[in-house]
Design an enzyme around this catalytic site. Structure first.
Site, PDB file in Angstrom:
ATOM      1  N   SER A 192      27.015  47.062  49.574  1.00 61.37           N
ATOM      2  CA  SER A 192      27.354  46.499  48.345  1.00 61.37           C
ATOM      3  C   SER A 192      27.343  47.350  47.140  1.00 61.37           C
ATOM      4  O   SER A 192      27.487  46.827  46.214  1.00 61.37           O
ATOM      5  CB  SER A 192      26.359  45.528  48.139  1.00 61.37           C
ATOM      6  OG  SER A 192      24.836  45.881  47.717  1.00 61.37           O
ATOM      7  N   THR A 212      24.730  44.634  45.159  1.00 59.51           N
ATOM      8  CA  THR A 212      24.588  45.348  43.996  1.00 59.51           C
ATOM      9  C   THR A 212      23.045  45.831  43.665  1.00 59.51           C
ATOM     10  O   THR A 212      22.077  45.169  43.958  1.00 59.51           O
ATOM     11  CB  THR A 212      24.794  43.985  42.782  1.00 59.51           C
ATOM     12  OG1 THR A 212      26.027  43.569  42.954  1.00 59.51           O
ATOM     13  CG2 THR A 212      24.609  44.669  41.306  1.00 59.51           C
ATOM     14  N   THR A 232      27.872  48.519  41.397  1.00 60.61           N
ATOM     15  CA  THR A 232      28.119  47.644  42.652  1.00 60.61           C
ATOM     16  C   THR A 232      29.386  47.796  43.093  1.00 60.61           C
ATOM     17  O   THR A 232      30.143  48.614  42.309  1.00 60.61           O
ATOM     18  CB  THR A 232      28.191  46.122  42.260  1.00 60.61           C
ATOM     19  OG1 THR A 232      28.159  45.265  43.315  1.00 60.61           O
ATOM     20  CG2 THR A 232      29.153  45.764  40.962  1.00 60.61           C
ATOM     21  N   ARG A 272      39.608  42.171  40.206  1.00 58.23           N
ATOM     22  CA  ARG A 272      38.503  41.363  39.872  1.00 58.23           C
ATOM     23  C   ARG A 272      37.627  42.174  39.249  1.00 58.23           C
ATOM     24  O   ARG A 272      37.093  43.054  39.944  1.00 58.23           O
ATOM     25  CB  ARG A 272      38.075  40.358  41.113  1.00 58.23           C
ATOM     26  CG  ARG A 272      37.008  39.639  40.702  1.00 58.23           C
ATOM     27  CD  ARG A 272      35.539  40.263  41.142  1.00 58.23           C
ATOM     28  NE  ARG A 272      34.570  39.375  41.258  1.00 58.23           N
ATOM     29  CZ  ARG A 272      33.094  39.562  41.318  1.00 58.23           C
ATOM     30  NH1 ARG A 272      32.799  40.679  41.551  1.00 58.23           N
ATOM     31  NH2 ARG A 272      32.326  38.676  41.090  1.00 58.23           N
ATOM     32  N   VAL A 273      36.784  41.752  38.115  1.00 60.38           N
ATOM     33  CA  VAL A 273      35.686  42.445  37.563  1.00 60.38           C
ATOM     34  C   VAL A 273      34.686  41.468  37.671  1.00 60.38           C
ATOM     35  O   VAL A 273      34.731  40.246  37.196  1.00 60.38           O
ATOM     36  CB  VAL A 273      35.869  42.970  36.267  1.00 60.38           C
ATOM     37  CG1 VAL A 273      34.849  43.450  35.563  1.00 60.38           C
ATOM     38  CG2 VAL A 273      37.134  44.179  36.279  1.00 60.38           C
ATOM     39  N   ASP A 302      30.086  40.605  36.893  1.00 55.80           N
ATOM     40  CA  ASP A 302      29.276  40.633  35.799  1.00 55.80           C
ATOM     41  C   ASP A 302      28.588  42.079  35.513  1.00 55.80           C
ATOM     42  O   ASP A 302      28.102  42.291  34.488  1.00 55.80           O
ATOM     43  CB  ASP A 302      28.068  39.797  35.883  1.00 55.80           C
ATOM     44  CG  ASP A 302      27.337  39.800  37.279  1.00 55.80           C
ATOM     45  OD1 ASP A 302      27.958  40.283  38.073  1.00 55.80           O
ATOM     46  OD2 ASP A 302      26.147  39.445  37.265  1.00 55.80           O
ATOM     47  N   THR A 355      21.885  40.198  39.715  1.00 59.85           N
ATOM     48  CA  THR A 355      22.832  40.206  40.932  1.00 59.85           C
ATOM     49  C   THR A 355      23.078  38.972  41.150  1.00 59.85           C
ATOM     50  O   THR A 355      22.507  37.923  41.041  1.00 59.85           O
ATOM     51  CB  THR A 355      22.150  41.029  42.076  1.00 59.85           C
ATOM     52  OG1 THR A 355      21.055  40.154  42.415  1.00 59.85           O
ATOM     53  CG2 THR A 355      21.595  42.391  41.767  1.00 59.85           C
ATOM     54  N   GLY A 356      24.070  38.771  42.354  1.00 55.13           N
ATOM     55  CA  GLY A 356      24.554  37.329  42.804  1.00 55.13           C
ATOM     56  C   GLY A 356      25.794  37.010  42.221  1.00 55.13           C
ATOM     57  O   GLY A 356      26.661  38.061  41.813  1.00 55.13           O
ATOM     58  N   GLY A 373      28.465  36.797  40.278  1.00 56.06           N
ATOM     59  CA  GLY A 373      29.241  37.263  38.995  1.00 56.06           C
ATOM     60  C   GLY A 373      29.808  36.303  38.182  1.00 56.06           C
ATOM     61  O   GLY A 373      29.674  36.420  36.894  1.00 56.06           O
TER      62      GLY A 373
END
Ligand code: ASP
Length: 356
Positions: free
Chosen positions: A84, A204, A222, A232-233, A235, A255-256, A258
């Protein structure tokens, strides 16, 4: 006195979060908090056991918190087994690894970030270079890569055999687990399969530290959402969303999913809640609650109206108190308050995950 008040607040918040989440190993979170005040502290997401141990070594030598967290996360960026982050990170839908990272340095109030950066092993170090050697805060894609090259970062293939095989398997079995959505409205359900997507990409590292001088810094790095649409970007490289540090108050990161966090800009929220006197854990829970309240599309909700994804926050305040919370139970975070080995502590949560 101040400390006592804090600890009582802390207990209140953990009670509301579910006592089942409280204890792990030898040390409860409240003991850990009391033990850490006035000393260097470093916390990270659960994949940060080695990172926090390395960061603590540097903090104990009197190093700046940013040096410490970057040295720590660099271990994870270089680890092919962590799929990740960095080398070995799962690629985008075209099989190319694209990395996002941010750093924030409390004492100078500066930050730097890179997004969708290809072929560079240590995006956290490039983010730091953006902070120190440009008048900008965020560089993306080709521009970020050229900047890294100009600063002597070597390009390399970041896809490992293992991550290539995982991508190929996804590609060969494609649909309905990609991120393209057909036209839909607020009430459309069963579109996007977010929960399955979430399982496939979770990762992440966020790492935040308080150094011996009492200064705070943080870093989030990450490979982002696995098999994402190129460009794609998430958070992680967005200050205020995946990371935020205010040297007078605290540091927070996430994390998680975004996308959910980008819509709520929650790391800055966590810091603001701490500024208002909330404990780190309470602040993290409030940020989770904000995301829940903001999630309105049916495709993102379960049958009970709760998000079908997870987001987790990690927070550390100026006094060395720390906490973490996620929307769903089962999360942990890494902590080091001066030991040779870091430990994992359970995160508080809003909703208990159903037993399987
Ligand atoms: N927050 C990251 C992103 O959305 C992914 C993760 O933490 O799992 O890119």
């Amino acid at each position: 006195m101040q400390n006592k008040i804090k600890r009582r607040t802390f207990l209140r918040s953990t009670a509301s979060a579910g006592v089942g989440a409280l204890l792990t190993g030898k040390l409860s979170r409240q003991d850990a908090v009391a033990a850490s005040v006035g000393k260097p502290v470093v916390i990270a997401s659960a994949n940060g056991l080695e990172a926090t141990a390395r960061a603590m070594e540097l903090l104990q030598q009197g190093k700046d918190a940013l040096d410490a967290v970057i040295a720590g996360v660099s271990l994870v960026e270089a680890d092919p087994k962590d799929n990740s982050v960095g080398y070995g990170g799962l690629p985008n839908e075209e099989g190319v690894v694209e990395l996002d990272a941010s750093v924030m340095h409390g004492p100078t109030g500066r930050g730097g970030c890179v997004a969708a950066l290809r072929n560079i092993l240590h995006p956290s170090q490039v983010a730091r270079r953006v902070m120190e050697r440009t008048d900008h805060v965020l560089l993306v894609g080709e521009g970020a890569l050229r900047f890294a090259r100009a600063h002597g970062f070597k390009e390399q293939e970041l896809l490992t055999e293992e991550s290539r095989a995982a991508w190929l398997k996804w590609k060969e079995n494609l649909s309905p687990q990609d991120d393209w959505l057909p036209p839909h409205d607020r009430d459309s359900k069963g579109i996007g399969k977010v929960w399955e997507a979430f399982r496939r990409h979770y990762g992440t590292i966020n790492c935040n530290a308080l150094d011996a001088q009492g200064n705070l810094s943080g870093c989030t790095t990450t490979s982002g959402l696995a098999f994402k649409i190129p460009g794609r970007v998430g958070d992680s490289p967005i200050l205020g969303a995946g990371l935020y540090v205010d040297n007078d108050v605290g540091a927070a990161g996430s994390t998680g999913r975004g996308e959910a966090n980008l819509l709520a800009c929650s790391s800055v929220l966590v810091v603001e809640f701490m500024r208002q006197g909330k404990s780190p854990e309470e602040a993290c829970l409030l940020a989770c609650r904000r995301i829940v309240n903001q999630t309105k599309m049916k495709r993102l909700l379960d049958d009970d109206g709760r998000p079908n994804f997870d987001v987790r926050f990690y927070a550390l305040n100026k006094r060395g108190e720390f906490g973490s919370a996620s929307i769903w139970s089962g999360g942990r975070f890494a902590v080091n308050t001066g030991e040779a080995q870091s430990r994992l502590v359970d995160s508080a949560y809003l909703f208990k995950r159903a037993e399987k």
